[in-house]
Design a protein around this motif. Structure first.
Motif, PDB file in Angstrom:
ATOM      1  N   VAL A 356      18.021 -11.941 -11.256  1.00 39.82           N
ATOM      2  CA  VAL A 356      19.081 -11.113 -10.646  1.00 39.82           C
ATOM      3  C   VAL A 356      18.095 -10.029  -9.861  1.00 39.82           C
ATOM      4  CG1 VAL A 356      20.456  -9.104 -10.862  1.00 39.82           C
ATOM      5  CG2 VAL A 356      20.682 -11.494 -12.245  1.00 39.82           C
ATOM      6  N   LEU A 357      17.140  -9.323 -10.267  1.00 42.65           N
ATOM      7  CA  LEU A 357      16.411  -8.452  -9.623  1.00 42.65           C
ATOM      8  C   LEU A 357      15.479  -8.793  -8.483  1.00 42.65           C
ATOM      9  CD1 LEU A 357      15.483  -6.231 -12.795  1.00 42.65           C
ATOM     10  CD2 LEU A 357      16.847  -5.529 -11.093  1.00 42.65           C
ATOM     11  N   GLU A 358      15.025 -10.077  -8.539  1.00 44.96           N
ATOM     12  CA  GLU A 358      14.364 -10.613  -7.372  1.00 44.96           C
ATOM     13  C   GLU A 358      15.355 -11.125  -6.236  1.00 44.96           C
ATOM     14  OE1 GLU A 358      11.328 -13.387  -8.627  1.00 44.96           O
ATOM     15  OE2 GLU A 358      10.126 -11.657  -9.511  1.00 44.96           O
ATOM     16  N   LYS A 360      17.276 -11.139  -2.915  1.00 45.46           N
ATOM     17  CA  LYS A 360      17.079 -10.572  -1.745  1.00 45.46           C
ATOM     18  C   LYS A 360      17.901  -9.187  -1.615  1.00 45.46           C
ATOM     19  CE  LYS A 360      15.559 -14.306   1.274  1.00 45.46           C
ATOM     20  NZ  LYS A 360      16.100 -15.066   2.528  1.00 45.46           N
ATOM     21  N   ALA A 361      19.313  -9.468  -2.310  1.00 38.13           N
ATOM     22  CA  ALA A 361      20.145  -8.286  -2.302  1.00 38.13           C
ATOM     23  C   ALA A 361      20.860  -8.226  -3.866  1.00 38.13           C
ATOM     24  CB  ALA A 361      21.227  -8.256  -1.412  1.00 38.13           C
ATOM     25  N   VAL A 362      20.199  -7.361  -4.646  1.00 34.97           N
ATOM     26  CA  VAL A 362      20.436  -7.260  -6.014  1.00 34.97           C
ATOM     27  C   VAL A 362      22.094  -6.954  -6.025  1.00 34.97           C
ATOM     28  CG1 VAL A 362      20.265  -5.831  -8.229  1.00 34.97           C
ATOM     29  CG2 VAL A 362      18.201  -6.242  -6.345  1.00 34.97           C
ATOM     30  N   ASN A 363      22.788  -7.921  -6.767  1.00 30.56           N
ATOM     31  CA  ASN A 363      24.194  -7.705  -7.004  1.00 30.56           C
ATOM     32  C   ASN A 363      24.115  -6.729  -8.436  1.00 30.56           C
ATOM     33  OD1 ASN A 363      26.913  -8.218  -8.250  1.00 30.56           O
ATOM     34  ND2 ASN A 363      26.954 -10.068  -6.953  1.00 30.56           N
ATOM     35  N   GLN A 364      24.603  -5.430  -8.159  1.00 36.09           N
ATOM     36  CA  GLN A 364      24.788  -4.610  -9.339  1.00 36.09           C
ATOM     37  C   GLN A 364      25.810  -5.027 -10.347  1.00 36.09           C
ATOM     38  OE1 GLN A 364      24.732  -0.589  -9.254  1.00 36.09           O
ATOM     39  NE2 GLN A 364      23.424  -0.379  -7.322  1.00 36.09           N
ATOM     40  N   LEU A 365      26.851  -5.852 -10.083  1.00 34.56           N
ATOM     41  CA  LEU A 365      27.916  -6.339 -11.099  1.00 34.56           C
ATOM     42  C   LEU A 365      27.063  -7.503 -11.833  1.00 34.56           C
ATOM     43  CD1 LEU A 365      30.474  -6.602 -12.443  1.00 34.56           C
ATOM     44  CD2 LEU A 365      31.117  -8.413 -10.513  1.00 34.56           C
ATOM     45  N   ALA A 366      26.419  -8.314 -11.338  1.00 35.11           N
ATOM     46  CA  ALA A 366      25.527  -9.269 -12.112  1.00 35.11           C
ATOM     47  C   ALA A 366      24.678  -8.732 -13.023  1.00 35.11           C
ATOM     48  CB  ALA A 366      24.859 -10.350 -10.999  1.00 35.11           C
ATOM     49  N   LEU A 367      23.816  -7.682 -12.248  1.00 35.22           N
ATOM     50  CA  LEU A 367      22.808  -6.695 -13.098  1.00 35.22           C
ATOM     51  C   LEU A 367      23.537  -6.205 -14.203  1.00 35.22           C
ATOM     52  CD1 LEU A 367      20.027  -5.767 -13.526  1.00 35.22           C
ATOM     53  CD2 LEU A 367      20.323  -3.972 -11.977  1.00 35.22           C
ATOM     54  N   MET A 368      24.641  -5.590 -14.192  1.00 32.52           N
ATOM     55  CA  MET A 368      25.367  -4.711 -15.285  1.00 32.52           C
ATOM     56  C   MET A 368      25.809  -5.823 -16.464  1.00 32.52           C
ATOM     57  SD  MET A 368      27.825  -2.129 -13.007  1.00 32.52           S
ATOM     58  CE  MET A 368      28.692  -1.364 -14.295  1.00 32.52           C
ATOM     59  N   ILE A 369      26.335  -7.256 -15.867  1.00 26.85           N
ATOM     60  CA  ILE A 369      26.604  -8.173 -16.913  1.00 26.85           C
ATOM     61  C   ILE A 369      25.190  -8.469 -17.793  1.00 26.85           C
ATOM     62  CG2 ILE A 369      27.344 -10.601 -17.191  1.00 26.85           C
ATOM     63  CD1 ILE A 369      28.955 -10.051 -14.650  1.00 26.85           C
ATOM     64  N   VAL A 370      24.203  -8.660 -17.216  1.00 28.85           N
ATOM     65  CA  VAL A 370      22.998  -9.151 -17.621  1.00 28.85           C
ATOM     66  C   VAL A 370      22.475  -8.001 -18.521  1.00 28.85           C
ATOM     67  CG1 VAL A 370      20.353  -9.519 -17.306  1.00 28.85           C
ATOM     68  CG2 VAL A 370      22.081 -10.526 -15.835  1.00 28.85           C
ATOM     69  N   LEU A 371      22.517  -6.775 -18.263  1.00 31.96           N
ATOM     70  CA  LEU A 371      22.327  -5.475 -19.248  1.00 31.96           C
ATOM     71  C   LEU A 371      23.145  -5.577 -20.402  1.00 31.96           C
ATOM     72  CD1 LEU A 371      21.550  -2.944 -16.566  1.00 31.96           C
ATOM     73  CD2 LEU A 371      19.965  -3.554 -18.063  1.00 31.96           C
ATOM     74  N   PHE A 372      24.370  -5.798 -20.195  1.00 34.85           N
ATOM     75  CA  PHE A 372      25.455  -5.760 -21.497  1.00 34.85           C
ATOM     76  C   PHE A 372      25.031  -7.026 -22.087  1.00 34.85           C
ATOM     77  CE2 PHE A 372      29.266  -7.381 -23.210  1.00 34.85           C
ATOM     78  CZ  PHE A 372      29.817  -6.222 -23.721  1.00 34.85           C
ATOM     79  N   GLY A 373      24.633  -8.255 -21.702  1.00 36.57           N
ATOM     80  CA  GLY A 373      24.368  -9.443 -22.489  1.00 36.57           C
ATOM     81  C   GLY A 373      22.762  -9.035 -23.508  1.00 36.57           C
ATOM     82  N   TYR A 374      21.962  -8.151 -22.516  1.00 33.95           N
ATOM     83  CA  TYR A 374      20.846  -8.131 -23.411  1.00 33.95           C
ATOM     84  C   TYR A 374      21.133  -6.858 -24.654  1.00 33.95           C
ATOM     85  CZ  TYR A 374      16.085  -6.193 -24.321  1.00 33.95           C
ATOM     86  OH  TYR A 374      14.778  -5.885 -24.695  1.00 33.95           O
ATOM     87  N   TYR A 437       6.091  -4.107  -7.198  1.00 33.36           N
ATOM     88  CA  TYR A 437       6.826  -3.834  -8.456  1.00 33.36           C
ATOM     89  C   TYR A 437       7.326  -4.966  -9.154  1.00 33.36           C
ATOM     90  CZ  TYR A 437       7.036   1.392  -8.153  1.00 33.36           C
ATOM     91  OH  TYR A 437       6.413   2.727  -8.021  1.00 33.36           O
ATOM     92  N   LEU A 438       7.606  -5.913  -8.213  1.00 29.36           N
ATOM     93  CA  LEU A 438       8.500  -7.218  -8.960  1.00 29.36           C
ATOM     94  C   LEU A 438       7.236  -7.908  -9.629  1.00 29.36           C
ATOM     95  CD1 LEU A 438      10.838  -8.108  -5.941  1.00 29.36           C
ATOM     96  CD2 LEU A 438      11.485  -7.448  -8.206  1.00 29.36           C
ATOM     97  N   HIS A 439       6.086  -8.197  -9.101  1.00 20.78           N
ATOM     98  CA  HIS A 439       4.914  -8.913  -9.755  1.00 20.78           C
ATOM     99  C   HIS A 439       4.742  -8.143 -11.101  1.00 20.78           C
ATOM    100  CE1 HIS A 439       1.563 -11.297 -10.503  1.00 20.78           C
ATOM    101  NE2 HIS A 439       0.486 -10.075 -10.179  1.00 20.78           N
ATOM    102  N   ALA A 440       4.663  -6.809 -11.047  1.00 23.67           N
ATOM    103  CA  ALA A 440       4.130  -6.204 -12.414  1.00 23.67           C
ATOM    104  C   ALA A 440       5.267  -6.345 -13.240  1.00 23.67           C
ATOM    105  CB  ALA A 440       3.889  -4.676 -11.994  1.00 23.67           C
TER     106      ALA A 440
END
Length: 467
Positions: A356-358, A360-374, A437-440
């Motif tokens: 999700v973070l890599e 081109k345009a980070v989808n914040q809804l998708a990121l919130m779902i991934v964070l919730f799953g974690y 940042y993404l590589h690290a």
């Protein structure tokens, strides 16, 4: 301290829960605010690591001693003094002018937590002698700790963007002042003192050796990386490792001679306890390093605001609280498979973090779902790790085992900040573009996935059923 009224017991529970509330919130609130703190105090990347790591090392070094102090001097007295130390150190953090001042105050904050939190856990045993009520009380206590993690993540993002009287990042420490003073006043007025055990002994030399060794090792790992590993830093780090070896030998000798060691090494004769501690160690290597590297990527790499970062992390916290409330019941039915499923979900969620973070345009809804799953994965593992580690330990070892567990837990969290975040910052150095940042981030996340795979392996080794 028997014969308490029902109303008093539950009010007392809320009072003593203020200790774990402040202790937990001050971990998570700093995680999200690290970029703002670093900028405000003109610190380095190493300073940022030490803001978190030395708080946890202070906690780990004095946790067992904190519990014994309550036995000796009375839990109410120690709780109030520790709360005063913690609150005072918070104020010093809030007005600090240099990184050294802030790092020192954070270490003292951690020591305050180490003396404050064990009193609450012990008082619950006294206030709620009946098993069913004690389980409910511990559930409330744990829920308050979980809620503190969510609030800490949210406020850690929100407060740095607010400038009221003082710079926003200072408010994350100064907010402890009214809460701490209120808790001290109410505890002094309403909390009843516990019985004191005058025969309690303290392993002062053990405390000193462990504290110096952990602080030195942590500090040198961080500063050594920053300075390019000069010879003196390597030699001193070897010296710190030798001190840890000497501490273990010293504890064995004290036990053999009939003295009271800080850590009872007889605990390590129990195979399941050893395996459980290894699972705990590798799990907590991931705990804070996950938040740290995500915070740096979100705010410094992707340009997400502090407030938005706090909201994103709150999604993770909500997932944790929801799962933790359910997992304890599910473990009773399905055993360690609940924890194994949680670890697997955390690994899958970390893979999706990268995907999700890599984009081109980070989808914040998708990121919130991934964070919730974690968060769901974390909540499925964390509440039952203590139970599965200590369940075969004889009752007379319960207090020592719990203290050892917590010491390993806090030390592992600090080392995770040192090792994983250190790897992230080392790879990032000189390449602070988004691609850098993404590589690290990929490498740090891969490291955390390996640690979680180790957790899954050790959970597999632990028998699921009692013999």
């Amino acid at each position: 301290m028997l014969g308490f009224s029902k109303n008093y017991r539950w009010w007392a529970l809320l009072l003593i829960s203020s200790g774990v509330f402040l202790s937990v919130i001050d971990i998570f609130i700093v995680n999200v605010a690290i970029p703002s703190i670093k900028k405000g105090i003109h610190g380095t990347d190493g300073d940022s690591q030490l803001f978190i790591a030395l708080y946890l090392i202070g906690y780990a070094s004095f946790l067992i001693t904190g519990g014994r102090m309550g036995d000796h001097f009375g839990r109410k007295k120690v709780f109030i003094i520790a709360m005063l130390v913690f609150t005072s150190a918070s104020v010093v953090c809030g007005v600090a002018q240099t990184p050294t001042e802030l790092i020192t105050a954070r270490f003292i904050q951690g020591i305050g937590s180490a003396f404050m939190v064990p009193q609450g856990i012990a008082l619950i045993q006294i206030l709620f002698p009946e098993h069913n009520e004690r389980i409910k009380a511990l559930g409330v206590y744990g829920s308050i700790a979980g809620t503190a993690s969510v609030i800490g993540q949210f406020l850690g993002g929100l407060l740095p963007d607010i400038h009221f009287i003082a710079a926003g990042w200072r408010l994350i420490f100064l907010i402890n002042l009214p809460i701490g003073l209120l808790a001290i006043a109410l505890s002094a007025r309403f909390l009843k003192e516990s019985n004191q055990k005058k025969a309690v002994k303290f392993d002062y030399s053990g405390i000193a050796i462990l504290s110096i060794a952990l602080v030195s090792f942590t500090y040198l790992l961080i500063r050594g990386r920053e300075l390019g590993w000069p010879l003196w830093s390597i030699l001193l780090m070897i010296g710190a490792l030798l001190m840890i070896w000497f501490f273990i030998s010293d504890q064995k000798k004290k036990l053999a001679s009939g003295n009271d060691p800080l850590i009872n090494v007889e605990l390590f004769n129990y195979k399941d306890f050893n395996i459980g501690l290894l699972a705990v160690f590798f799990y907590y290597l991931v705990q804070e390093s996950y938040f740290f590297v995500n915070t740096l990527l979100f705010q410094n790499g992707l340009g997400i605001s502090s407030s938005q970062t706090g909201i994103l992390f709150a999604c993770q916290g909500i997932g944790y609280v929801v799962a933790s409330l359910l997992s304890i019941r599910l473990v009773g039915v399905f055993g360690k498979r609940v924890l194994q499923s949680g670890v697997l979900l955390m690994i899958v969620a970390l893979v999706f973090h990268v995907i999700v973070l890599e984009a081109k345009a980070v989808n914040q809804l998708a990121l919130m779902i991934v964070l919730f799953g974690y968060g769901i994965g974390c909540g499925s593992v964390l509440p039952s790790l203590l139970t599965i580690t200590l369940r075969r330990i004889p009752t007379h070892f319960a207090g020592a085992a719990s203290g050892t567990y917590s010491t390993v837990q806090q030390t592992a969290i600090a080392l995770g900040v040192v090792v994983v975040v250190g790897l992230f910052l080392y790879v990032l150095s000189g390449h602070k573009s988004l691609s850098g940042y993404l590589h690290a981030y990929r490498l740090a996340t891969a490291c955390n996935i390996l640690f979680l795979m180790a957790v899954a392996f050790f959970l597999w080794l632990i028998p699921d059923k009692e013999d």
